[in-house]
Design a protein around this motif. Structure first.
Motif, short mmCIF file in Angstrom:
data_model
loop_
_atom_site.label_atom_id
_atom_site.label_comp_id
_atom_site.label_asym_id
_atom_site.label_seq_id
_atom_site.Cartn_x
_atom_site.Cartn_y
_atom_site.Cartn_z
N TYR A 56 30.54 24.86 -23.53
CA TYR A 56 31.19 26.08 -24.02
C TYR A 56 30.31 26.80 -25.04
CZ TYR A 56 32.68 24.66 -28.75
OH TYR A 56 32.69 24.32 -30.09
N HIS A 60 29.63 34.63 -32.59
CA HIS A 60 30.30 35.73 -33.31
C HIS A 60 29.51 37.02 -33.20
CE1 HIS A 60 33.63 33.60 -35.24
NE2 HIS A 60 32.84 32.56 -35.11
N ASP A 158 21.61 34.97 -36.84
CA ASP A 158 22.39 36.03 -36.20
C ASP A 158 23.17 36.83 -37.26
OD1 ASP A 158 23.80 33.65 -36.71
OD2 ASP A 158 25.31 34.05 -35.18
N HIS A 200 22.73 27.94 -27.60
CA HIS A 200 23.29 26.86 -28.43
C HIS A 200 22.51 26.66 -29.73
CE1 HIS A 200 26.36 25.91 -25.55
NE2 HIS A 200 25.45 25.93 -24.59
N ARG A 205 19.69 23.75 -34.87
CA ARG A 205 21.09 23.98 -35.25
C ARG A 205 21.61 22.76 -35.99
NH1 ARG A 205 25.47 24.14 -30.67
NH2 ARG A 205 26.76 24.55 -32.52
N SER A 216 28.99 23.75 -37.28
CA SER A 216 27.67 23.44 -36.72
C SER A 216 26.86 24.72 -36.53
CB SER A 216 27.83 22.68 -35.40
OG SER A 216 28.42 21.42 -35.66
N LYS A 218 24.39 27.54 -35.82
CA LYS A 218 23.31 27.68 -34.84
C LYS A 218 22.20 28.56 -35.41
CE LYS A 218 26.25 29.08 -31.43
NZ LYS A 218 26.72 29.31 -30.04
N1 MTE Z 1 26.46 29.51 -35.67
C1 MTE Z 1 26.02 30.78 -35.73
N2 MTE Z 1 24.85 31.03 -36.34
N3 MTE Z 1 26.75 31.80 -35.21
C2 MTE Z 1 27.96 31.59 -34.60
O1 MTE Z 1 28.60 32.53 -34.14
N4 MTE Z 1 29.66 29.93 -33.98
C3 MTE Z 1 30.26 28.68 -34.46
C4 MTE Z 1 29.25 27.53 -34.41
N5 MTE Z 1 28.01 27.93 -35.00
C5 MTE Z 1 28.44 30.26 -34.54
C6 MTE Z 1 27.62 29.23 -35.07
C7 MTE Z 1 31.44 28.29 -33.72
S1 MTE Z 1 32.88 29.10 -34.14
C8 MTE Z 1 31.43 27.28 -32.82
S2 MTE Z 1 32.87 26.74 -32.12
C9 MTE Z 1 30.18 26.61 -32.44
O2 MTE Z 1 29.05 27.19 -33.07
C10 MTE Z 1 29.98 26.72 -30.94
O3 MTE Z 1 28.79 26.09 -30.57
P1 MTE Z 1 28.26 26.29 -29.09
O4 MTE Z 1 28.26 27.76 -28.78
O5 MTE Z 1 26.91 25.67 -29.03
O6 MTE Z 1 29.24 25.55 -28.21
#
Ligand code: MTE
Length: 368
Positions: A56, A60, A158, A200, A205, A216, A218
């Motif tokens: 999944y 954002h 991002d 991802h 990350r 977590s 990214k």
């Molecule tokens: N990290 C960054 N830089 N930007 C993001 O939008 N989304 C977060 C998190 N880390 C996000 C992020 C959210 S809400 C979730 S649930 C997870 O990343 C999703 O990780 P995935 O896309 O690798 O499954």
């Protein structure tokens, strides 16, 4: 009792379970294109490991463009040796590998009644991968944490405007010192033995085992040790939930939860012993047991745990169910972790649509 989710009892159509009608099980079930948001197809929710292209995705903002020749990870704040690390500075640190389930805090939001705004995830915003990378602790120790440090703040590369017309911001989240220094908290560069895919978080990350996915971060671009409790849009405005005393608290560890991955809702089954299978997980501890019900939660029996049992990965389970007669059945499962946390029958409704972990029935018909 777990209510039947069919539009009419006896009719094999689970109204909420639309995953079966989705066109392809080989691609992510798309929730949004820009930014990219997609969930793992229902049929994949029985695989212990999720293939990278079907893991999944919850972004954002737009996926950032990463130029590796100039890419650096800054480490600063309350440290004695602030600096800029390149990719190989991180790769030369000891490598740790761990199978970790990530679940988005908004998974199953579409089950809520009344509905709440936000991405209408069904059950697929949860996936599991083998993650490998450096321990965050090693990076922080090399930088030398100074006295007075309280939290570690992480920034993603991002950025955008999460609220239309609002301020531009990057993705920022913090962790308490003890979680940041936990030896299992990873700065990952590999996912299922492949280079981290861009969606991802390539090249690095954070992977915070046991916590909902929002922790977590990214596309990690900055790590700052701070002497205060961070407040920010993704920390204190979003991903918070009201507790029983009316106090808003940040969401942390994944709550105990389980799902039936097979049969799917609405299936018509032959009148003979059937394998019912699914997954169970909890961010606080490993799964101790999973119970199964074929009468909408009036009676429960123990299911068998199968496959690997690892601290941070979901647990497969199955059950051979012999239908007593033809007809309509409301199947259900519920998990308990080793700390005694039991999955609730009903989700505690909340305006953010987070932590939807109530028992989710699967209605089937057994043919005559
Ligand atoms: N990290 C960054 N830089 N930007 C993001 O939008 N989304 C977060 C998190 N880390 C996000 C992020 C959210 S809400 C979730 S649930 C997870 O990343 C999703 O990780 P995935 O896309 O690798 O499954």
């Amino acid at each position: 009792m777990v209510p039947c989710t069919c539009s009419e009892a006896g009719v094999a159509t689970a109204v909420k379970d639309q995953t079966q009608t989705r066109p392809s099980e080989q691609t992510l079930v798309e929730i949004d294109k820009v930014p990219l948001i997609g969930e793992t197809p229902q049929s994949l929710l029985q695989n212990w490991l999720t293939p990278n292209p079907l893991f999944y995705v919850r972004n954002h903002f737009d996926t950032p463009e990463i130029e590796m020749s100039s890419w650096r990870l800054s480490v600063d704040g309350f440290v004695s040796e602030p600096g800029q690390l390149n990719f190989y500075d991180v790769k030369r640190l000891p490598k740790y590998t761990s199978t970790i389930t990530l679940e988005c805090a908004g998974n199953n939001r579409s089950d809520l009644e009344p509905p709440t705004p936000g991405n209408q995830f069904q059950a697929g915003a949860v996936s599991t991968a083998v993650w490998a990378g450096a321990a965050l602790k090693d990076i922080l120790e090399e930088a030398g944490i100074e006295p007075g440090a309280r939290q570690v703040l992480f920034e993603g590369a991002d950025s955008g405007t999460p609220v239309p017309g609002g301020p531009e911001m990057s993705y920022l989240r913090s962790l308490p010192m003890e979680v940041a220094m936990h030896p299992d908290t990873l700065v990952a560069y590999e996912m299922n033995q492949e280079e981290l895919p861009i969606e991802h978080g390539y090249p690095l990350r954070l992977v915070v085992p046991g916590w909902y996915g929002m922790a977590s971060v990214k596309w990690l671009s900055g790590i700052k040790v701070i002497d205060y409790e961070f407040e920010g849009f993704f920390q204190t405005d979003r991903y918070v939930i009201e507790n029983d005393d009316g106090v808003w608290e940040p969401i942390k560890e994944m709550s105990t939860k389980s799902l039936i991955s097979s049969p799917a809702g609405g299936e018509v089954l032959a009148n003979k012993p059937t394998c019912v299978a699914g997954m169970a997980w909890s961010g606080n501890a490993q799964i101790k047991n999973v119970e199964f019900s074929s009468d909408g939660g009036q009676t429960w029996e123990q299911a068998t745990l199968t496959g690997p049992s690892e601290r941070y990965a979901w647990q497969q389970w199955h059950m051979t169910w012999t239908p007593p007669a033809s007809g309509h059945y409301t199947l259900a499962c519920r998990a308990t972790d080793r700390l005694g946390n039991v999955q609730p029958i009903k989700t505690r409704w909340n305006a953010g649509g987070y932590v939807v972990n109530g028992v989710r029935p699967v209605c089937v018909t057994v043919a005559a």
